[in-house]
Design a protein around this motif. Structure first.
Motif, PDB file in Angstrom:
ATOM      1  N   THR A 231       0.848  -1.201   0.000  1.00  0.00           N
ATOM      2  CA  THR A 231       0.000   0.000   0.000  1.00  0.00           C
ATOM      3  C   THR A 231       0.883   1.250   0.000  1.00  0.00           C
ATOM      4  N   MET A 232       1.867   1.259   0.891  1.00  0.00           N
ATOM      5  CA  MET A 232       2.764   2.427   0.952  1.00  0.00           C
ATOM      6  C   MET A 232       3.558   2.557  -0.337  1.00  0.00           C
ATOM      7  N   ALA A 233       3.981   1.396  -0.869  1.00  0.00           N
ATOM      8  CA  ALA A 233       4.777   1.441  -2.098  1.00  0.00           C
ATOM      9  C   ALA A 233       3.963   2.047  -3.243  1.00  0.00           C
ATOM     10  N   ILE A 234       2.708   1.627  -3.377  1.00  0.00           N
ATOM     11  CA  ILE A 234       1.887   2.144  -4.486  1.00  0.00           C
ATOM     12  C   ILE A 234       1.588   3.622  -4.254  1.00  0.00           C
ATOM     13  N   GLN A 235       1.210   3.958  -3.020  1.00  0.00           N
ATOM     14  CA  GLN A 235       0.849   5.355  -2.736  1.00  0.00           C
ATOM     15  C   GLN A 235       2.042   6.294  -2.943  1.00  0.00           C
ATOM     16  N   ASP A 236       3.230   5.820  -2.583  1.00  0.00           N
ATOM     17  CA  ASP A 236       4.435   6.659  -2.723  1.00  0.00           C
ATOM     18  C   ASP A 236       5.149   6.433  -4.055  1.00  0.00           C
ATOM     19  N   ARG A 237       4.467   5.741  -4.961  1.00  0.00           N
ATOM     20  CA  ARG A 237       5.000   5.485  -6.310  1.00  0.00           C
ATOM     21  C   ARG A 237       6.375   4.822  -6.276  1.00  0.00           C
ATOM     22  N   ARG A 238       6.545   3.848  -5.395  1.00  0.00           N
ATOM     23  CA  ARG A 238       7.800   3.095  -5.301  1.00  0.00           C
ATOM     24  C   ARG A 238       7.819   1.982  -6.341  1.00  0.00           C
ATOM     25  N   ARG A 239       9.023   1.473  -6.595  1.00  0.00           N
ATOM     26  CA  ARG A 239       9.171   0.398  -7.584  1.00  0.00           C
ATOM     27  C   ARG A 239       9.605  -0.881  -6.894  1.00  0.00           C
ATOM     28  N   MET A 240       9.622  -1.974  -7.650  1.00  0.00           N
ATOM     29  CA  MET A 240       9.991  -3.279  -7.074  1.00  0.00           C
ATOM     30  C   MET A 240      11.382  -3.240  -6.447  1.00  0.00           C
ATOM     31  N   THR A 241      12.276  -2.446  -7.032  1.00  0.00           N
ATOM     32  CA  THR A 241      13.651  -2.393  -6.501  1.00  0.00           C
ATOM     33  C   THR A 241      13.659  -1.872  -5.058  1.00  0.00           C
ATOM     34  N   HIS A 242      12.725  -0.972  -4.721  1.00  0.00           N
ATOM     35  CA  HIS A 242      12.677  -0.447  -3.350  1.00  0.00           C
ATOM     36  C   HIS A 242      12.360  -1.557  -2.353  1.00  0.00           C
ATOM     37  N   ILE A 243      11.455  -2.420  -2.728  1.00  0.00           N
ATOM     38  CA  ILE A 243      11.077  -3.518  -1.816  1.00  0.00           C
ATOM     39  C   ILE A 243      12.262  -4.487  -1.720  1.00  0.00           C
ATOM     40  N   MET A 244      12.889  -4.745  -2.884  1.00  0.00           N
ATOM     41  CA  MET A 244      13.998  -5.694  -2.896  1.00  0.00           C
ATOM     42  C   MET A 244      15.182  -5.193  -2.075  1.00  0.00           C
ATOM     43  N   MET A 245      15.416  -3.882  -2.107  1.00  0.00           N
ATOM     44  CA  MET A 245      16.571  -3.314  -1.400  1.00  0.00           C
ATOM     45  C   MET A 245      16.255  -2.982   0.066  1.00  0.00           C
ATOM     46  N   THR A 246      15.044  -3.327   0.510  1.00  0.00           N
ATOM     47  CA  THR A 246      14.687  -3.092   1.918  1.00  0.00           C
ATOM     48  C   THR A 246      14.865  -4.391   2.690  1.00  0.00           C
ATOM     49  N   GLN A 247      15.662  -4.335   3.783  1.00  0.00           N
ATOM     50  CA  GLN A 247      15.861  -5.557   4.560  1.00  0.00           C
ATOM     51  C   GLN A 247      14.620  -5.852   5.398  1.00  0.00           C
ATOM     52  N   HIS A 248      14.249  -7.117   5.405  1.00  0.00           N
ATOM     53  CA  HIS A 248      13.113  -7.578   6.209  1.00  0.00           C
ATOM     54  C   HIS A 248      13.661  -8.556   7.249  1.00  0.00           C
ATOM     55  N   PRO A 249      13.208  -8.464   8.499  1.00  0.00           N
ATOM     56  CA  PRO A 249      13.735  -9.401   9.494  1.00  0.00           C
ATOM     57  C   PRO A 249      13.386 -10.850   9.127  1.00  0.00           C
ATOM     58  N   PHE A 250      14.394 -11.673   9.061  1.00  0.00           N
ATOM     59  CA  PHE A 250      14.188 -13.082   8.697  1.00  0.00           C
ATOM     60  C   PHE A 250      14.016 -13.899   9.971  1.00  0.00           C
ATOM     61  N   PRO A 251      13.125 -14.830  10.049  1.00  0.00           N
ATOM     62  CA  PRO A 251      12.165 -15.265   9.040  1.00  0.00           C
ATOM     63  C   PRO A 251      10.749 -14.732   9.320  1.00  0.00           C
ATOM     64  N   SER A 252      10.576 -13.443   9.236  1.00  0.00           N
ATOM     65  CA  SER A 252       9.220 -12.901   9.381  1.00  0.00           C
ATOM     66  C   SER A 252       8.393 -13.362   8.175  1.00  0.00           C
ATOM     67  N   VAL A 253       7.087 -13.447   8.373  1.00  0.00           N
ATOM     68  CA  VAL A 253       6.221 -13.815   7.239  1.00  0.00           C
ATOM     69  C   VAL A 253       6.375 -12.758   6.143  1.00  0.00           C
ATOM     70  N   GLY A 254       6.576 -11.471   6.565  1.00  0.00           N
ATOM     71  CA  GLY A 254       6.698 -10.363   5.614  1.00  0.00           C
ATOM     72  C   GLY A 254       7.900 -10.479   4.691  1.00  0.00           C
ATOM     73  N   THR A 255       8.871 -11.328   5.045  1.00  0.00           N
ATOM     74  CA  THR A 255      10.039 -11.507   4.168  1.00  0.00           C
ATOM     75  C   THR A 255       9.604 -11.990   2.784  1.00  0.00           C
ATOM     76  N   ILE A 256       8.448 -12.600   2.724  1.00  0.00           N
ATOM     77  CA  ILE A 256       7.964 -13.112   1.431  1.00  0.00           C
ATOM     78  C   ILE A 256       7.713 -11.943   0.457  1.00  0.00           C
ATOM     79  N   ASN A 257       7.437 -10.756   1.004  1.00  0.00           N
ATOM     80  CA  ASN A 257       7.311  -9.570   0.131  1.00  0.00           C
ATOM     81  C   ASN A 257       8.640  -9.289  -0.575  1.00  0.00           C
ATOM     82  N   LYS A 258       9.713  -9.379   0.202  1.00  0.00           N
ATOM     83  CA  LYS A 258      11.035  -9.124  -0.390  1.00  0.00           C
ATOM     84  C   LYS A 258      11.371 -10.223  -1.395  1.00  0.00           C
TER      85      LYS A 258
END
Ligand SMILES: Cc1cc2nc3c(=O)[nH]c(=O)nc-3n(C[C@H](O)[C@H](O)[C@H](O)COP(=O)(O)OP(=O)(O)OC[C@H]3O[C@@H](n4cnc5c(N)ncnc54)[C@H](O)[C@@H]3O)c2cc1C
Ligand SMILES: NC(=O)c1ccc[n+]([C@@H]2O[C@H](COP(=O)([O-])OP(=O)(O)OC[C@H]3O[C@@H](n4cnc5c(N)ncnc54)[C@H](O)[C@@H]3O)[C@@H](O)[C@H]2O)c1
Length: 467
Positions: A415-442
């Motif tokens: 939601t934040m990515a779309i609203q702030d016009r972010r691209r896939m690279t932003h999600i990929m370059m953001t570290q997610h705590p492993f093994p959070s379920v949210g890591t699947i976004n990355k």
């Protein structure tokens, strides 16, 4: 006649948001509610439905303990989740009412407009510099032969007053309410049948998401009839009968969850000149109606039927009402609206679906990662689900569907990515705590990146650098 800065009609999420902001700025606010503070959301919508789903999930989890290698020998003595649901609502209600309405003038009664700047309730007229209509919706009763005059049907308005978990229930509607309540009651022991006219459950969302939910619900014992035309319904010998083609479904209870109609008929909108149609009160991007200084916020304007959208609209309208000119950030379309259905698996959506992207003829990629391919969700015992991202050619994120454990939380990042016009690279370059379920976004963003790296030019370039 008493004068107020703001008059707010309806104390659901939208009206409460306006009232809370008004009093916090020291304004003189009159809030009017005909039933209970908290509106549909607190009293017969979001909160009781989630409380019931939680009870059902706990009970279902108990029956699945053996899948975690745990066997317990327990007798079920009593199942009475409905009274627990009501107790929770009462507890939230009393806290909310006390805290918020210390400074608001609250009137209990049915409000009608009495002019472009006046509201009448309980025989008294009040004048307001700004008026906010936040009257929400009521359950739609579709024109199915026999339904209108049928006694004792259930809707969300009386569902949570049930004393017992029924033995069987037919639900007309496989949308958000039908799916959530279908799963909750089935898990608590009700024999549930869902009959609806759309091709898959949660029809406003992604088709594969609805089909996966159907698969899980059918495995749990729910009967689902998609694309069904209901010929008629009747009540005979204490049972409900629903006729659909060759099928006849008999049940103890009949729940109608087939969409909503705006609660606006008694407001005298026509007499005051407030434009409206059968979807709701017509508003512009700032929730302004056709009458100056009257706003319509939340479900009553038919834009989105969601609590967070209702509160957000209340906030935008309030800001607009106090601004001498139109501010760019009070414009509704600047903000994307995510939603989630709290079944198991959860279904969450923001932006466009794959079907919409194809219908609009967009140039897009579909990038998908299944929960079954991630160690954490498999270890959790929740391998059902997927993250599906609709990506524009330059990596722009156009839409996201998340189905599975934690989907309603995972959708927030998209939601934040779309609203702030972010691209896939932003999600990929953001570290997610492993093994959070949210890591699947990355992981899904990494997969998109890998697909781009499969280009022959990049391969040639890499070989050249390593020569
Ligand atoms: C079973 C169910 C589950 C739901 N779950 C979710 C969920 O999980 N997440 C989500 O985002 N949304 C959910 N929703 C939708 C959510 O409840 C609504 O979007 C939200 O309540 C809308 O808020 P509102 O303030 O616009 O209207 P409402 O909450 O409908 O409040 C309107 C208020 O106005 C009052 N009113 C009406 N007319 C008058 C009048 N003339 N005078 C005085 N008072 C009046 C009503 O009594 C009511 O209290 C659910 C809905 C249902 C039915
Ligand atoms: N988790 C959430 O956010 C949540 C949960 C519950 C409700 N809500 C909100 O409440 C609103 C209302 O929910 P809902 O489930 O009533 O509506 P819905 O629009 O989500 O689904 C309507 C369902 O009724 C069926 N239907 C309609 N007319 C029919 C007919 N004549 N015969 C057979 N089937 C028919 C449709 O096929 C569909 O399955 C939703 O729009 C949603 O925004 C949200």
């Amino acid at each position: 006649m008493k004068n107020y800065d703001l008059i707010v009609i309806g104390m659901g999420p939208a009206g409460m948001a306006v009232s809370a902001m008004g009093v916090s700025m020291g304004l003189n606010v009159l809030s009017i509610e005909r039933r209970k503070i908290g509106g549909e959301c607190l009293n017969c919508g979001c909160i009781p439905s989630k409380a019931l789903l939680k009870g059902a999930e706990a009970f279902h989890g108990l029956k699945r303990l053996s899948s975690y290698g745990i066997d317990i020998d327990a007798d079920i003595l009593k199942i009475s989740p409905m009274s627990v649901v009501r107790d929770k609502i009462d507890a939230i209600n009393s806290k909310k009412t006390m805290k918020m309405f210390e400074k608001v003038s609250l009137v209990s009664g049915e409000a009608v407009l009495d002019g472009p700047d006046a509201v009448r309730v309980n025989g008294r007229t009040y004048r307001g510099k700004r008026i906010f209509i936040a009257t929400g919706t009521s359950p739609a009763i579709p024109p199915i032969p026999g339904l209108k005059d049928l006694p004792d049907i259930l809707t969300n308005e009386n569902l949570f007053q049930l004393e017992e978990i029924p033995k069987s229930m037919t639900i007309i509607g496989g949308g958000a309410i039908g799916s959530e309540m279908g799963q909750a009651f089935a898990r608590l022991g009700t024999n549930v049948t869902i009959v609806h006219m759309d091709p898959h459950l949660v029809p406003t969302g992604d088709e594969a998401a609805g089909c996966l939910l159907e698969k899980v619900m059918v495995e749990e014992g729910v009967t689902v009839r998609n694309s069904a035309s209901i010929d008629r319904v009747e009540k005979r010998d204490g049972s409900f009968f629903l006729y659909s083609g060759d099928d006849v479904f008999e049940s103890e209870k009949l729940l109608v969850a087939a969409g909503r109609v705006p609660s606006i008929s008694g407001l005298r909108l026509g007499e005051i000149g407030v434009n409206h149609d059968k979807k709701g009160i017509s508003v512009d991007q700032r929730m302004r109606t056709s009458v100056k200084n009257i706003y319509a916020v939340g479900d009553c304007n038919g834009q989105y039927l969601l609590s967070h959208a209702a509160m957000h609209q209340g906030m935008l309208a309030f800001m607009d009402a106090l601004s001498p000119f139109s501010l760019p950030w009070t414009c509704r379309d600047r903000y994307v609206v995510p939603w989630a259905v709290f079944t198991e698996p959860e279904i969450a959506q923001v932006g466009i679906t794959e079907k919409e992207a194809s219908k609009r003829g967009l140039n897009y990629d579909v990038c998908e990662k299944k929960y079954s391919s991630y160690g954490r969700t498999v270890a959790d015992g929740h391998p059902e689900g997927f993250v599906k991202i609709i990506v524009g050619k330059s990596g722009k994120i156009l839409g996201a569907t998340v189905v599975g454990e934690g989907a309603s939380e995972l959708i927030q990042e998209w939601t934040m990515a779309i609203q702030d016009r972010r691209r896939m690279t932003h999600i990929m370059m953001t570290q997610h705590p492993f093994p959070s379920v949210g890591t699947i976004n990355k992981m899904v963003a990494e997969e998109w990146m890998m697909s781009k790296m499969r280009s022959p030019i990049l391969g040639k370039l890499a070989r050249f650098i390593l020569r």
